[in-house]
Design an enzyme around this catalytic site. Structure first.
Site, PDB file in Angstrom:
ATOM      1  N   HIS A  19      36.919  46.112  28.773  1.00 27.40           N
ATOM      2  CA  HIS A  19      36.483  47.399  28.222  1.00 27.40           C
ATOM      3  C   HIS A  19      36.595  47.440  26.699  1.00 27.40           C
ATOM      4  O   HIS A  19      35.827  48.136  26.042  1.00 27.40           O
ATOM      5  CB  HIS A  19      37.253  48.543  28.896  1.00 27.40           C
ATOM      6  CG  HIS A  19      36.943  48.650  30.361  1.00 27.40           C
ATOM      7  ND1 HIS A  19      37.829  49.127  31.306  1.00 27.40           N
ATOM      8  CD2 HIS A  19      35.817  48.292  31.061  1.00 27.40           C
ATOM      9  CE1 HIS A  19      37.257  49.080  32.509  1.00 27.40           C
ATOM     10  NE2 HIS A  19      36.046  48.572  32.386  1.00 27.40           N
ATOM     11  N   HIS A  42      27.737  45.950  38.582  1.00 29.41           N
ATOM     12  CA  HIS A  42      28.845  46.171  39.531  1.00 29.41           C
ATOM     13  C   HIS A  42      29.687  47.314  38.961  1.00 29.41           C
ATOM     14  O   HIS A  42      30.655  47.080  38.235  1.00 29.41           O
ATOM     15  CB  HIS A  42      29.679  44.904  39.687  1.00 29.41           C
ATOM     16  CG  HIS A  42      28.935  43.754  40.297  1.00 29.41           C
ATOM     17  ND1 HIS A  42      27.922  43.087  39.635  1.00 29.41           N
ATOM     18  CD2 HIS A  42      29.048  43.177  41.518  1.00 29.41           C
ATOM     19  CE1 HIS A  42      27.449  42.134  40.430  1.00 29.41           C
ATOM     20  NE2 HIS A  42      28.111  42.171  41.572  1.00 29.41           N
ATOM     21  N   SER A 108      33.939  51.096  33.415  1.00 32.02           N
ATOM     22  CA  SER A 108      32.825  50.744  32.536  1.00 32.02           C
ATOM     23  C   SER A 108      31.702  51.798  32.525  1.00 32.02           C
ATOM     24  O   SER A 108      31.162  52.101  31.445  1.00 32.02           O
ATOM     25  CB  SER A 108      32.277  49.354  32.890  1.00 32.02           C
ATOM     26  OG  SER A 108      31.972  49.247  34.258  1.00 32.02           O
ATOM     27  N   GLU A 126      25.996  49.876  42.606  1.00 34.38           N
ATOM     28  CA  GLU A 126      27.259  49.795  43.363  1.00 34.38           C
ATOM     29  C   GLU A 126      26.912  49.774  44.847  1.00 34.38           C
ATOM     30  O   GLU A 126      26.010  50.477  45.275  1.00 34.38           O
ATOM     31  CB  GLU A 126      28.159  50.997  43.016  1.00 34.38           C
ATOM     32  CG  GLU A 126      29.454  51.090  43.810  1.00 34.38           C
ATOM     33  CD  GLU A 126      30.328  49.831  43.760  1.00 34.38           C
ATOM     34  OE1 GLU A 126      30.623  49.321  42.667  1.00 34.38           O
ATOM     35  OE2 GLU A 126      30.708  49.335  44.847  1.00 34.38           O
ATOM     36  N   GLY A 155      23.486  44.564  42.770  1.00 38.12           N
ATOM     37  CA  GLY A 155      23.183  44.536  41.336  1.00 38.12           C
ATOM     38  C   GLY A 155      22.582  43.225  40.863  1.00 38.12           C
ATOM     39  O   GLY A 155      21.766  43.207  39.937  1.00 38.12           O
ATOM     40  N   ASP A 175      30.020  42.388  36.307  1.00 34.56           N
ATOM     41  CA  ASP A 175      31.472  42.452  36.555  1.00 34.56           C
ATOM     42  C   ASP A 175      31.763  42.455  38.056  1.00 34.56           C
ATOM     43  O   ASP A 175      32.275  43.436  38.602  1.00 34.56           O
ATOM     44  CB  ASP A 175      32.016  43.736  35.890  1.00 34.56           C
ATOM     45  CG  ASP A 175      33.508  43.900  36.080  1.00 34.56           C
ATOM     46  OD1 ASP A 175      34.210  42.883  36.214  1.00 34.56           O
ATOM     47  OD2 ASP A 175      33.970  45.061  36.090  1.00 34.56           O
TER      48      ASP A 175
HETATM   49  C1  LIG Z   1      35.356  44.855  39.469  1.00 39.32           C
HETATM   50  S1  LIG Z   1      34.609  46.185  40.240  1.00 39.32           S
HETATM   51  C2  LIG Z   1      33.690  46.956  38.965  1.00 39.32           C
HETATM   52  C3  LIG Z   1      34.491  47.631  37.907  1.00 39.32           C
HETATM   53  C4  LIG Z   1      33.680  48.309  36.836  1.00 39.32           C
HETATM   54  N1  LIG Z   1      32.634  47.412  36.313  1.00 39.32           N
HETATM   55  C5  LIG Z   1      34.563  48.732  35.696  1.00 39.32           C
HETATM   56  O1  LIG Z   1      34.781  47.951  34.763  1.00 39.32           O
HETATM   57  O2  LIG Z   1      35.038  49.871  35.725  1.00 39.32           O
HETATM   58  C6  LIG Z   1      33.341  45.411  41.166  1.00 39.32           C
HETATM   59  C7  LIG Z   1      32.533  46.400  41.985  1.00 39.32           C
HETATM   60  O3  LIG Z   1      31.359  45.745  42.436  1.00 39.32           O
HETATM   61  C8  LIG Z   1      31.026  46.243  43.716  1.00 39.32           C
HETATM   62  N2  LIG Z   1      30.133  45.223  44.288  1.00 39.32           N
HETATM   63  C9  LIG Z   1      30.436  44.107  44.952  1.00 39.32           C
HETATM   64  N3  LIG Z   1      29.322  43.364  45.180  1.00 39.32           N
HETATM   65  C10 LIG Z   1      28.290  44.039  44.609  1.00 39.32           C
HETATM   66  C11 LIG Z   1      26.904  43.780  44.456  1.00 39.32           C
HETATM   67  N4  LIG Z   1      26.362  42.662  44.927  1.00 39.32           N
HETATM   68  N5  LIG Z   1      26.143  44.690  43.791  1.00 39.32           N
HETATM   69  C12 LIG Z   1      26.680  45.824  43.283  1.00 39.32           C
HETATM   70  N6  LIG Z   1      27.994  46.115  43.394  1.00 39.32           N
HETATM   71  C13 LIG Z   1      28.788  45.238  44.039  1.00 39.32           C
HETATM   72  C14 LIG Z   1      32.354  46.409  44.389  1.00 39.32           C
HETATM   73  O4  LIG Z   1      32.260  47.335  45.449  1.00 39.32           O
HETATM   74  C15 LIG Z   1      33.228  46.901  43.227  1.00 39.32           C
HETATM   75  O5  LIG Z   1      33.265  48.305  43.193  1.00 39.32           O
END
Ligand SMILES: C[S@@+](CC[C@H](N)C(=O)[O-])C[C@H]1O[C@@H](n2cnc3c(N)ncnc32)[C@H](O)[C@@H]1O
Length: 305
Positions: A19, A42, A108, A126, A155, A175
């Site tokens: 971040h 993500h 994020s 998401e 994503g 991410d």
């Molecule tokens: C590490 S977290 C994201 C944190 C966020 N980017 C932040 O910094 O606040 C990863 C997220 O990706 C989601 N996720 C997993 N596979 C995904 C995909 N193929 N496409 C979109 N989201 C996905 C998960 O459910 C999870 O909520």
């Protein structure tokens, strides 16, 4: 299918690195008037409580954002100033918290939405059913209409249709949770495709530094990929080291969800020319603030096309 919930990890050392980098990128890209499209492949739930349930169960923010905040307060009490980027990041978190102690941590999507200008757009992917619902509700409460869109789909795949953005200015944050072993290759495939569609976009990838062959390989392959596409890149890692009770390789071999993940990295393609210097100034200070007893460290590498 997915068990990863970012609420357990919000504000940990990996979020600090990610971040802080995101704040630097958005500040720089926001200097030019032309509209910017920000894509978060993500997104997670958006914004997190630091004083409830998940965050208190894991306590990860205690060793992350709260330690950083305490170190900044300590420095300021003796007339010292933390590096500019640290102050900018802490200022961004403080903006969501009217008083102390901080109870809210912006993920994020929340950092991005706070730094959007009226002409900019934010696209949030998401797939977790619970986090998607929370994200949609929180985005709706912002009342920003079509400026911010939540997309309930993969994503990695969904990004394709958004590139290049209409204004040809874009920032893509990738991410994943790396819960699936296939995520490591999916990141590379996604970037390979994205760089063909939109070579001048800025891409920021988070990755875990853990004892897993795919993770080691990803850090290396990201550099190769950027070089092959003749793009400038910056790669930064933060390692907070081990506490006396940690340290076996089996403990750190389980992936991002293991509480023992002690290090992570960010790879940025087409970074602002200022980013490397900002991170080189900030990371020694951050490492000092977050370090456990042994093995902490940081690196910032870069490559020019
Ligand atoms: C590490 S977290 C994201 C944190 C966020 N980017 C932040 O910094 O606040 C990863 C997220 O990706 C989601 N996720 C997993 N596979 C995904 C995909 N193929 N496409 C979109 N989201 C996905 C998960 O459910 C999870 O909520």
């Amino acid at each position: 299918m997915f068990s990863y919930r970012h609420a357990f990890h919000a504000g940990n050392h990996a979020d600090v690195l990610k971040h802080m980098t995101l704040v630097a990128l958005l500040h720089y890209l926001g200097q030019k008037d032309t509209a910017l499209t920000v894509v978060d492949t993500h997104a997670g739930a958006g914004v997190y409580r630091l004083d409830q349930d998940h965050a208190r169960t894991s306590g990860e923010s205690d060793d992350g954002i709260f330690r950083l905040q305490a170190a900044a307060a300590q420095a300021q009490s003796v007339g010292a100033t933390p590096p500019d980027l640290v102050q900018a990041y802490l200022g961004q978190v403080a903006a969501f918290n009217p008083g102390l102690p901080w109870r809210t941590y912006p993920g994020s999507p929340w950092i991005s939405q706070a730094l959007l200008r009226p002409q900019d757009k934010l696209k949030l992917f998401e797939v977790h059913p619970t986090d998607t619902k929370v994200l949609e509700k929180q985005v709706a409460e912002l009342g920003r209409g079509k400026q911010i869109e939540v997309l309930r789909r993969n994503g990695f795949e969904g990004l394709k249709a958004l590139l290049p953005p209409p204004s040809r200015r874009g920032l893509v944050l990738i991410d994943p949770s790396y819960e699936l072993k296939t995520d490591y290759q999916a990141v590379l495939d996604c970037l390979e495709d994205a760089l063909k569609r939109f070579p001048t976009g800025t891409y920021a990838v988070w990755y875990p530094v853990i004892a897993r062959p795919e993770a080691h390989a990803l850090a290396r392959k990201l550099k190769t990929l950027s070089q092959r596409h003749q793009r400038n890149w910056v790669q930064a890692e933060l390692n907070v080291g081990l506490t006396p009770t940690e340290g076996t390789s089996t403990q750190v071999a389980q992936g991002r969800t293991a509480t023992s993940m002690r290090a992570s990295g960010m790879h940025i393609i087409n970074p602002p020319f200022t980013l490397g210097a900002q991170l080189r100034e900030a990371l020694p200070w951050v490492t000092n603030a977050l370090k456990a007893s042994t093995g902490s460290g940081w690196t910032v590498e870069h490559g020019n096309a």
